[in-house]
Design an enzyme around this catalytic site. Structure first.
Site, short mmCIF file in Angstrom:
data_model
loop_
_atom_site.label_atom_id
_atom_site.label_comp_id
_atom_site.label_asym_id
_atom_site.label_seq_id
_atom_site.Cartn_x
_atom_site.Cartn_y
_atom_site.Cartn_z
N CYS A 71 0.72 -1.24 0.03
CA CYS A 71 0.06 0.06 -0.01
C CYS A 71 0.83 1.34 -0.04
O CYS A 71 1.84 1.34 0.69
CB CYS A 71 -0.79 -0.16 1.16
SG CYS A 71 -1.53 1.55 1.62
N GLU A 72 0.58 2.15 -1.12
CA GLU A 72 1.49 3.24 -0.93
C GLU A 72 1.23 4.40 0.02
O GLU A 72 1.78 5.38 0.35
CB GLU A 72 1.41 4.04 -2.36
CG GLU A 72 0.02 4.63 -2.55
CD GLU A 72 -0.10 5.21 -4.06
OE1 GLU A 72 -0.75 6.16 -4.22
OE2 GLU A 72 0.62 4.52 -5.12
N HIS A 73 0.13 4.27 0.87
CA HIS A 73 -0.19 5.16 1.79
C HIS A 73 0.28 4.90 3.30
O HIS A 73 0.66 5.69 3.90
CB HIS A 73 -1.93 5.04 2.02
CG HIS A 73 -2.53 5.57 0.87
ND1 HIS A 73 -3.67 5.17 0.47
CD2 HIS A 73 -2.23 6.50 0.08
CE1 HIS A 73 -3.99 5.52 -0.80
NE2 HIS A 73 -3.16 6.47 -1.13
N HIS A 74 0.58 3.48 3.35
CA HIS A 74 0.91 3.13 4.87
C HIS A 74 1.92 2.15 4.66
O HIS A 74 2.88 1.87 5.48
CB HIS A 74 0.03 2.35 5.71
CG HIS A 74 -1.07 3.22 5.92
ND1 HIS A 74 -2.44 3.22 5.05
CD2 HIS A 74 -1.56 4.27 6.58
CE1 HIS A 74 -3.10 4.13 5.44
NE2 HIS A 74 -2.79 4.77 6.31
N GLN A 112 -4.68 -0.80 -4.86
CA GLN A 112 -5.21 -1.85 -5.53
C GLN A 112 -6.15 -1.28 -6.87
O GLN A 112 -5.97 -1.98 -8.03
CB GLN A 112 -6.14 -2.44 -4.63
CG GLN A 112 -6.89 -3.86 -5.37
CD GLN A 112 -7.74 -4.71 -4.48
OE1 GLN A 112 -7.46 -4.67 -3.01
NE2 GLN A 112 -8.92 -5.31 -4.94
N HIS A 140 -5.91 -6.27 3.01
CA HIS A 140 -5.05 -5.14 3.11
C HIS A 140 -4.73 -4.86 4.58
O HIS A 140 -5.67 -4.65 5.53
CB HIS A 140 -5.78 -3.73 2.71
CG HIS A 140 -5.85 -3.61 1.30
ND1 HIS A 140 -5.33 -2.76 0.52
CD2 HIS A 140 -6.67 -4.22 0.25
CE1 HIS A 140 -5.62 -2.84 -0.89
NE2 HIS A 140 -6.54 -3.75 -0.96
N CYS A 142 -3.13 -2.76 6.01
CA CYS A 142 -3.40 -1.27 6.67
C CYS A 142 -4.77 -1.15 7.03
O CYS A 142 -4.99 -0.31 7.97
CB CYS A 142 -3.09 -0.27 5.38
SG CYS A 142 -4.15 -0.43 4.07
#
Length: 180
Positions: A71-74, A112, A140, A142
């Site tokens: 995940c690019e956010h976390h 995703q 996920h 995250c």
């Protein structure tokens, strides 16, 4: 990266001299290099001329292709499977190349939704197919390990291009075949 992981571990309050952590910065750097190895690949390298002439114009489906991404956010993993279908127009793609295309994009910092579309658009561009369908379902970490902490949740995304978008019958055939 090794030095940066050492700094992160120290910022957590850990002792890098502790036996279990002595080699952790190096192992973590190597792990992240592998988990993001998709940045070092190109579609030309992945396909490697495995595109073959064929008179087949019936649906080709590869389902239950295992995948993991970050995940690019976390920067936490998401893990799941992909189902890919396409209708060839004069060329078929080597079977393993479908999975390799997924891996190339999945092994990047990613969401995703973007992964699903990247795979579909790439297969369409490489093969010149009449249409491509991709469904990815994943869990996920995250969402499972932090935030709302919902361990039973999963996400499903789809990309329908060409005849899979324009023909309800083609889309329905694909969906029924990946469920059987």
């Amino acid at each position: 990266m090794k030095e940066l992981f050492a700094q992160i571990i120290e910022k957590m309050g850990e002792d890098l001299a502790r036996p279990g952590l002595v080699d952790t910065p190096d192992r973590a750097a190597k792990a992240y290099e592998f988990l993001t190895s998709g940045y070092n690949s190109t579609i030309e390298d992945v396909v490697n001329d495995a595109l073959f002439p064929s008179d087949c114009n019936d649906m080709v489906i590869v389902r239950d292709i295992e995948l993991f991404s970050m995940c690019e956010h976390h920067m936490l993993p998401f893990i799941g499977k992909a189902h890919v279908g396409y209708i060839p127009k004069g060329k078929v793609l080597g079977l393993s190349k479908v999975a390799r295309i997924i891996d190339m994009y999945a092994r990047r910092l990613q969401i995703q939704e973007q992964l699903t579309h990247q795979v579909a658009e790439t297969i369409l561009n490489v093969t010149g197919a009449a249409g491509v369908a991709v469904i990815i379902e994943a869990k996920h970490l995250c969402m499972m390990m932090r935030g709302v902490e919902k361990q039973g949740s999963s996400m499903k995304t789809s990309a329908m291009l060409g005849c899979f978008r324009n023909s309800p019958a083609t889309r329905a055939e694909f969906l029924s075949l990946i469920e059987s």
